[in-house]
Write an enzyme that holds these catalytic residues in place. Structure first.
Site, short mmCIF file in Angstrom:
data_model
loop_
_atom_site.label_atom_id
_atom_site.label_comp_id
_atom_site.label_asym_id
_atom_site.label_seq_id
_atom_site.Cartn_x
_atom_site.Cartn_y
_atom_site.Cartn_z
N ALA A 12 0.81 -1.22 0.00
CA ALA A 12 0.00 0.00 0.00
C ALA A 12 0.84 1.27 0.00
CB ALA A 12 -0.94 0.00 1.21
N ILE A 29 8.27 1.22 -0.36
CA ILE A 29 8.97 0.30 -1.24
C ILE A 29 8.02 -0.74 -1.82
CG2 ILE A 29 10.76 -1.47 -1.33
CD1 ILE A 29 12.21 0.07 0.92
N LEU A 51 -0.12 -8.82 9.46
CA LEU A 51 0.98 -9.79 9.52
C LEU A 51 1.67 -9.82 10.88
CD1 LEU A 51 2.59 -9.28 6.00
CD2 LEU A 51 0.81 -10.89 6.71
N TYR A 75 14.80 -2.73 15.81
CA TYR A 75 14.76 -2.74 14.35
C TYR A 75 15.95 -3.47 13.74
CZ TYR A 75 14.25 -1.11 9.55
OH TYR A 75 14.12 -1.05 8.18
N LYS A 108 15.84 -7.15 11.66
CA LYS A 108 16.34 -7.24 10.28
C LYS A 108 17.56 -8.17 10.19
CE LYS A 108 13.40 -4.49 8.22
NZ LYS A 108 12.48 -5.00 7.17
#
Length: 253
Positions: free
Chosen positions: A6, A9, A38, A147, A151
């Site tokens: 939406a 990226i 999710l 974060y 990742k």
């Protein structure tokens, strides 16, 4: 299928793929073909079921862009489990395709180190434990570790999973992309507030063309999920304006 389609990226990637003639099923909280949260196991299963229903059980490519930033413990559930569980659930549909590919969005910030206990909890599939560790990190003032930790766990999962049964041996390349500072709504404060921007530029120095538009990442994702990618797998491809090379130097490659 593109998650996070939406905005940012994800949206750029979905648009680029459609321009190239692909049929794209977007997944997000709103404004896409499949609406799903999710951050929960039920949401991931619902997303996979909806995608399978729309495709008849065959998916040519999966691009996972959905993610959160900041210090909310839930970002562990979205960034790691929301990607890895969905990819695992869609692996049989990828294997049914003639030239399947999959790629996830990680980040260049993985080079800054992370909460190893949190990473291990993610890699062991212990979501409740990972969330508890994330909440502890926030309580202890270490929320900024969440974060890069999420990742880093994702990049390690890609590295480990790409050679697991049902992936490379089924002809499915699995990779990740590590962007630098991308000019999306999620990064708006980082590039408009002067003090925040200086700190971000010190943490993610980008000598090549500085901050990047989302299209620069979408182009890399589109290649890795295209039929042109026949032999690249298990890689974290840094599309970061030279940030990783600057931070780690010439001896890391």
């Amino acid at each position: 299928m593109v998650t996070g389609a939406a905005s940012g990226i994800g949206r750029c990637t979905a648009d680029l793929l459609r321009e190239g003639g692909d049929r794209v099923i977007g997944v997000d909280l709103r404004g896409t073909e499949v609406l799903a949260d999710l951050s929960t196991g039920d949401g991931r299963r619902a997303a996979a079921e909806a995608v399978l229903a729309r495709t008849g059980g065959t998916v040519d490519g999966v691009v996972t862009c959905a993610g959160l930033a900041g210090t909310d413990p839930r970002l562990v559930s979205v960034n790691y489990f929301g990607t890895t569980e969905l990819l695992a659930q869609l692996r049989p549909a990828l294997a049914a395709a003639p030239r399947p590919r999959a790629v996830a969005v990680s980040s260049v910030v993985v080079v800054h180190g992370c909460d190893e206990a949190l990473v291990e909890a993610c890699l062991s599939g212990a979501e409740a434990e990972a969330l508890a560790l994330a909440e502890r990190a926030v309580a202890e003032g270490r929320g900024r570790q969440l974060y890069p930790s999420s990742k880093a766990a994702l990049a390690r999962w890609v590295r480990r999973t790409c050679l697991a049964p049902g992936w490379a041996d089924a002809g499915i390349p699995l990779n990740a992309v590590g962007p630098g500072v991308v000019l999306t709504p999620m990064a708006a404060t980082a590039v408009t507030d002067e003090r925040t921007r200086r700190a971000r530029d010190a943490a993610v120095p980008m000598p090549l063309n500085h901050h990047q538009p989302p299209e620069s990442v979408a182009e890399v994702l589109a290649f890795l999920v295209s039929e042109a990618n026949s032999h690249i797998t298990g890689q974290l491809v840094y599309a970061d304006g030279g940030a990783e090379a600057t931070l780690r130097g010439p001896l890391a490659y």
